[in-house]
Design a protein around this motif. Sequence first.
Motif, mmCIF file in Angstrom:
data_model
loop_
_atom_site.group_PDB
_atom_site.id
_atom_site.type_symbol
_atom_site.label_atom_id
_atom_site.label_comp_id
_atom_site.label_asym_id
_atom_site.label_seq_id
_atom_site.Cartn_x
_atom_site.Cartn_y
_atom_site.Cartn_z
ATOM 1 N N GLN A 119 0.703 -1.233 -0.083
ATOM 2 C CA GLN A 119 0.067 -0.170 0.033
ATOM 3 C C GLN A 119 0.996 1.246 -0.074
ATOM 4 O O GLN A 119 0.426 2.384 0.515
ATOM 5 C CB GLN A 119 -0.830 -0.085 1.056
ATOM 6 C CG GLN A 119 -0.218 -0.258 2.637
ATOM 7 C CD GLN A 119 -1.327 -0.792 3.558
ATOM 8 O OE1 GLN A 119 -1.925 0.263 3.950
ATOM 9 N NE2 GLN A 119 -1.165 -1.715 4.215
ATOM 10 N N ASP A 149 1.943 3.404 -2.118
ATOM 11 C CA ASP A 149 1.327 4.606 -3.051
ATOM 12 C C ASP A 149 0.386 5.235 -2.438
ATOM 13 O O ASP A 149 0.382 6.450 -2.195
ATOM 14 C CB ASP A 149 0.684 3.921 -4.334
ATOM 15 C CG ASP A 149 1.658 3.369 -5.166
ATOM 16 O OD1 ASP A 149 2.760 3.955 -5.194
ATOM 17 O OD2 ASP A 149 1.271 2.798 -6.352
ATOM 18 N N GLU A 150 -0.641 4.498 -1.566
ATOM 19 C CA GLU A 150 -1.563 5.185 -0.704
ATOM 20 C C GLU A 150 -0.952 6.060 0.554
ATOM 21 O O GLU A 150 -1.174 7.062 0.843
ATOM 22 C CB GLU A 150 -2.646 4.085 0.044
ATOM 23 C CG GLU A 150 -3.760 4.656 0.594
ATOM 24 C CD GLU A 150 -4.699 3.740 0.899
ATOM 25 O OE1 GLU A 150 -5.688 4.032 1.724
ATOM 26 O OE2 GLU A 150 -4.682 2.607 0.440
ATOM 27 N N ASP A 205 2.162 6.818 0.635
ATOM 28 C CA ASP A 205 3.133 8.146 0.316
ATOM 29 C C ASP A 205 2.150 9.452 0.141
ATOM 30 O O ASP A 205 2.495 10.466 0.549
ATOM 31 C CB ASP A 205 3.845 7.829 -0.677
ATOM 32 C CG ASP A 205 5.153 6.990 -0.394
ATOM 33 O OD1 ASP A 205 5.590 6.952 0.890
ATOM 34 O OD2 ASP A 205 5.713 6.516 -1.340
ATOM 35 N N ALA A 206 0.939 9.087 -0.497
ATOM 36 C CA ALA A 206 -0.200 9.946 -0.955
ATOM 37 C C ALA A 206 -0.645 10.705 0.564
ATOM 38 O O ALA A 206 -0.704 11.947 0.575
ATOM 39 C CB ALA A 206 -1.097 9.455 -1.625
ATOM 40 N N ASP A 213 9.982 8.388 -0.051
ATOM 41 C CA ASP A 213 8.994 7.586 0.189
ATOM 42 C C ASP A 213 9.058 7.606 1.893
ATOM 43 O O ASP A 213 10.205 8.194 2.512
ATOM 44 C CB ASP A 213 8.976 6.022 -0.313
ATOM 45 C CG ASP A 213 10.051 5.291 0.229
ATOM 46 O OD1 ASP A 213 10.660 5.454 1.238
ATOM 47 O OD2 ASP A 213 9.967 4.086 -0.246
#
Length: 404
Positions: free
Chosen positions: A115, A117-118, A120-121, A165
């Motif tokens: 997860q 990507d989520e 880091d966002a 990240d």
Amino acid sequence: MMSNNKDAKIDVAPPYRAVSLHGVSPIPNHDEAARFDFLANFNKFLSAELGAGNKLAYDKQVLPAFEKQHGRPPKDRFEIRHAMNKDPLHQLWSASKRNSMEMRQQNGRSMVLRQLDELDAKARKLNEGKASLILNADIEIPRYQSAVDIHCMPGSYHGEERSGDISAGANYDCGIFATTAGGLGALSDGGGMALAKWIQKERPEWTPRRILDIGCTVGHNIVPLALAFPDSEIIAIDTAAPSLRYAHARARSLGAHNITFIQANAENLSQFDDGYFDWVQTTMFLHETSGKALPRILAEGYRVLADKGLMFHLEQPQYSDDMPLYEQFIRDWDAFNNNEPFWSAMHALDLKDEMVKVGFARDKLFTTGVRAVVDTDIFPEAPTGENEDHGRAAFWHAYGAWKE
């Protein structure tokens, strides 16, 4: 060894799903939570039932054989280690502990990368444009951090799966639960809660203007202090950018807005004036520094500490003459089996002497015990003793001094 009492109470660690979530918490699926639950309870079993067999093996087998061979008892913890490493039960215990840590890292890392990507966002949303996160690409990771994956964590605190990240911080945060079997509470902030409770008892009227937290990692120990002293300016430093990104986002999501996270090396705090802070502290950090770095960190901490200010270090107890050699050997396990290369040498130091060398008056030094504060609504059976590795997660020795 294992109990034969069928009515014995089984002390089970709380489920991983009971762990409180914050704004950047990795979210486990069913299997990931189950693995952490298994590892948490496996660590408790290794510490208690199986761990007790180490002392039996030593007393009944290893020590008598050593004395027969050498005509004397072991002279230090290293001789005990070499002798115990030949014992089958200790080999089983030691290999199991090492594998438990590796499994913790594998589960945490796979959970985070699934997860990333989520995560880091979420972190970018909490971090972007905030003056309270200051990163410096020119800060060199010290060799004592870069040369080894501390406690088997891939990339240690500073490793990145991709540039910018938070993977290292997220992995470290979610895995603490398994290692401590919940002994630090739902947010793994029992150490920070203990700091706040201790100072409020010792100096109930004192509000420090500025606090410096050295080696903050993901900030779980400094956030409770920030919430306890909302009017204080708090600086938290570390050399690891991924951990700092995660720590800042985590703190902001928990409402701690008075912490500035800075990428810096505590061996050189030239950005801060003499006497800038009222409180300088570390929490389970000194044992991860080298023999050359530690006195420099203490010296810089002393320089930036104001008169009447507090220096406070939470650590495991030093290896004094009063500590039995067998206990020193057990505590030394991490140095040789858990990628903690400076553990043994650091705990053999006399921290009081080291603090006197940098300028503290000996009569201003003190030691005390600090026990983790946990949420008993979620963790009703928080550890109360100091029982090998699991109990050590919940109880520390504090080495402190007030500056004249």
